[in-house]
Design a protein around this motif. Structure first.
Motif, PDB file in Angstrom:
ATOM      1  N   UNK A 185      62.350   5.594  20.592  1.00  0.00           N
ATOM      2  CA  UNK A 185      63.303   6.416  21.794  1.00  0.00           C
ATOM      3  C   UNK A 185      62.128   7.628  22.135  1.00  0.00           C
ATOM      4  N   UNK A 186      62.065   7.799  23.546  1.00  0.00           N
ATOM      5  CA  UNK A 186      61.377   8.836  24.053  1.00  0.00           C
ATOM      6  C   UNK A 186      59.838   8.545  24.221  1.00  0.00           C
ATOM      7  N   UNK A 187      59.355   7.947  23.268  1.00  0.00           N
ATOM      8  CA  UNK A 187      58.092   7.368  23.252  1.00  0.00           C
ATOM      9  C   UNK A 187      57.233   6.789  24.324  1.00  0.00           C
ATOM     10  N   UNK A 188      58.019   5.904  24.687  1.00  0.00           N
ATOM     11  CA  UNK A 188      57.650   5.178  26.128  1.00  0.00           C
ATOM     12  C   UNK A 188      57.404   6.006  27.203  1.00  0.00           C
ATOM     13  N   UNK A 189      58.252   6.969  27.540  1.00  0.00           N
ATOM     14  CA  UNK A 189      58.215   7.708  28.469  1.00  0.00           C
ATOM     15  C   UNK A 189      57.325   8.752  28.461  1.00  0.00           C
ATOM     16  N   UNK A 190      57.025   9.138  27.049  1.00  0.00           N
ATOM     17  CA  UNK A 190      55.993  10.167  26.889  1.00  0.00           C
ATOM     18  C   UNK A 190      54.876   9.607  27.165  1.00  0.00           C
ATOM     19  N   UNK A 191      54.480   8.354  26.982  1.00  0.00           N
ATOM     20  CA  UNK A 191      53.269   7.677  27.030  1.00  0.00           C
ATOM     21  C   UNK A 191      52.790   7.502  28.726  1.00  0.00           C
ATOM     22  N   UNK A 192      54.230   6.945  29.222  1.00  0.00           N
ATOM     23  CA  UNK A 192      53.991   6.750  30.702  1.00  0.00           C
ATOM     24  C   UNK A 192      53.606   8.012  31.495  1.00  0.00           C
ATOM     25  N   UNK A 193      54.021   9.263  31.185  1.00  0.00           N
ATOM     26  CA  UNK A 193      53.727  10.577  31.875  1.00  0.00           C
ATOM     27  C   UNK A 193      52.116  10.745  31.657  1.00  0.00           C
ATOM     28  N   UNK A 194      51.634  10.430  30.350  1.00  0.00           N
ATOM     29  CA  UNK A 194      50.255  10.634  30.101  1.00  0.00           C
ATOM     30  C   UNK A 194      49.229   9.829  30.768  1.00  0.00           C
ATOM     31  N   UNK A 195      49.718   8.501  30.851  1.00  0.00           N
ATOM     32  CA  UNK A 195      48.975   7.244  31.457  1.00  0.00           C
ATOM     33  C   UNK A 195      48.822   7.561  32.992  1.00  0.00           C
ATOM     34  N   UNK A 196      49.700   8.261  33.479  1.00  0.00           N
ATOM     35  CA  UNK A 196      49.637   8.448  34.804  1.00  0.00           C
ATOM     36  C   UNK A 196      48.867   9.298  35.393  1.00  0.00           C
ATOM     37  N   UNK A 197      48.402  10.160  34.472  1.00  0.00           N
ATOM     38  CA  UNK A 197      47.163  11.194  34.559  1.00  0.00           C
ATOM     39  C   UNK A 197      45.734  10.507  34.290  1.00  0.00           C
ATOM     40  N   UNK A 198      45.971   9.630  33.535  1.00  0.00           N
ATOM     41  CA  UNK A 198      44.812   8.847  32.937  1.00  0.00           C
ATOM     42  C   UNK A 198      44.177   7.701  33.477  1.00  0.00           C
ATOM     43  N   UNK A 199      44.865   7.263  34.793  1.00  0.00           N
ATOM     44  CA  UNK A 199      44.523   6.024  35.357  1.00  0.00           C
ATOM     45  C   UNK A 199      43.334   6.119  36.323  1.00  0.00           C
ATOM     46  N   UNK A 200      42.411   5.402  35.863  1.00  0.00           N
ATOM     47  CA  UNK A 200      41.010   5.470  36.639  1.00  0.00           C
ATOM     48  C   UNK A 200      40.633   3.985  37.042  1.00  0.00           C
ATOM     49  N   UNK A 201      39.330   3.888  37.487  1.00  0.00           N
ATOM     50  CA  UNK A 201      38.767   2.743  37.973  1.00  0.00           C
ATOM     51  C   UNK A 201      38.488   1.749  36.637  1.00  0.00           C
ATOM     52  N   UNK A 202      38.321   2.425  35.594  1.00  0.00           N
ATOM     53  CA  UNK A 202      37.827   1.694  34.411  1.00  0.00           C
ATOM     54  C   UNK A 202      39.017   1.151  33.976  1.00  0.00           C
ATOM     55  N   UNK A 203      40.311   1.793  33.778  1.00  0.00           N
ATOM     56  CA  UNK A 203      41.470   1.024  33.064  1.00  0.00           C
ATOM     57  C   UNK A 203      42.494   0.668  33.846  1.00  0.00           C
TER      58      UNK A 203
END
Length: 386
Positions: free
Chosen positions: A296-314
């Motif tokens: 509960x809550x962890x998926x949404x938390x990681x999505x928010x952080x992944x949106x900021x972390x997306x780059x050509x490498x990943x």
């Protein structure tokens, strides 16, 4: 980023008041700045005529910050079912002429003291269905507008109430508290805050209890590592683990596969304390584990952080995993990054759902780029020898 929209005149509640509106539906808002709204104005209308903007089912982590730069006379903001997790006074200060604010069915957990402190023209506020668990005790007292007619706080964790100056402004239904005085609403919020403060004392006591190994009654095994945990905490936080234990109630151990030890350590920290200092190197794996275990809550938390972390490498890896679990906002953001790898090509949107094909394209592009590089080096070498 650019978004597609429809311009039309909408009749706004109450009394079906006409407003020239820009409406955006079913598009992920992955950046804080929107460069343009792609849509055809109705006859003789322009951006200056837009009074209202309506986001419906548009995943976003934060409110775009330049809406009033494009629509200079904007006075109405409507955001429904967009997964918005936070909203601050600074966000709203960028729309100084705001009269009506409708933030409905999102995931805002906290309303700060200064949320409405800069909006001197504000008349109507709806913050219903936002899972709000805390409200700043000074939020009502800090409201800058003396024109306020209604605040709708229905269907939130901390409160289910509506303040309205006139009877016709109360929404249909009797399953909420109707309040005609802002002073009374402020007192109710203050009382709720005191109640939550007392509840936090219990949380701290439980947190201390969990730190004591002798009360841990369950084991999770990953490879050759054993984690001593509390069964009731796992059951409360993960319906998947709860089902595993329910199907075998006498078991005292649970073996998990496909989850790295370091990732599970981070997950345990979140399960117990709602705290997750995420290492970018583990972020994608934590997201995958959160989806598998439905924590509960962890998926949404990681999505928010992944949106900021997306780059050509990943980007390809994130697209692959988000396509597997159907997270549209992550898919759109990673696909936008992949498009940048092909500046001379226009990748069709259908490819977003074909990560394996994209991998083949990127591999082919890298082989071709390497061949071009070698040809160029060979040419330059031969030219230099002339």
């Amino acid at each position: 980023m650019e978004v597609k929209c429809t311009f039309y005149t909408e009749g706004w509640w109450p009394k079906n008041r006409p407003k020239y509106t820009c409406r955006i539906e079913n598009q992920s808002i992955t950046e804080r700045k929107i460069s343009w709204f792609l849509g055809d104005h109705t006859l003789e209308k322009h951006n200056e005529d837009v009074l209202a903007i309506w986001f419906d089912s548009c995943p976003m982590s934060k409110l775009p910050k330049n809406l009033a730069d494009i629509f200079v006379n904007l006075d109405t903001l409507y955001i429904n079912n967009c997964g918005l997790k936070s909203l601050s006074g600074d966000d709203l200060a960028k729309i100084p002429n705001l009269k009506e604010l409708y933030i409905m069915n999102n995931e805002i957990s906290h309303l700060s003291d200064d949320l409405l402190s800069t909006l001197k023209q504000l008349e109507m506020v709806t913050l219903s269905g936002n899972k709000t668990s805390t409200i700043g005790s000074k939020m009502i007292n800090k409201i800058a507008s003396d024109k306020l007619k209604m605040i709708d706080l229905r269907d939130n964790i901390v409160i289910n109430a509506v303040f309205a100056k006139e009877i016709f402004l109360f929404p249909i239904g009797e399953d909420y508290m109707k309040i005609s005085s802002l002073r009374k609403l402020a007192k109710i919020i203050k009382d709720k805050k005191e109640l939550n403060k007392n509840s936090n004392c219990l949380f701290n006591d439980i947190k201390a209890l969990l730190a004591d190994d002798k009360f841990r009654d369950f084991k999770v095994i990953i490879k050759n590592e054993t984690f001593k945990v509390h069964k009731f905490i796992l059951v409360a936080r993960s319906p998947v683990i709860a089902e595993m234990i329910y199907s075998n109630p006498d078991c005292s151990t649970l073996q998990l596969v496909d989850i790295p030890i370091s990732v599970f350590q981070s997950i345990l920290n979140y399960i117990y304390f709602d705290e997750l200092p995420i290492d970018d190197a583990n972020l994608i794996e934590i997201y995958a584990a959160a989806c598998k275990l439905k924590i509960r809550g962890l998926k949404e938390h990681t999505i928010e952080n992944l949106l900021d972390a997306v780059c050509a490498f990943n980007a390809v890896e994130i697209l692959t995993i988000s396509a597997k679990y159907g997270d549209q906002s992550l898919m759109v953001k990673s696909f936008e990054e992949i498009r940048k790898m092909f500046p001379d090509k226009r990748l069709k949107g259908d490819l977003m759902h074909q990560p394996e094909k994209i991998k083949e394209m990127i591999t082919a592009k890298r082989i071709m780029d390497e061949q071009v590089r070698k040809v160029r080096e060979n040419f330059d070498r031969q030219f230099s020898e002339l």
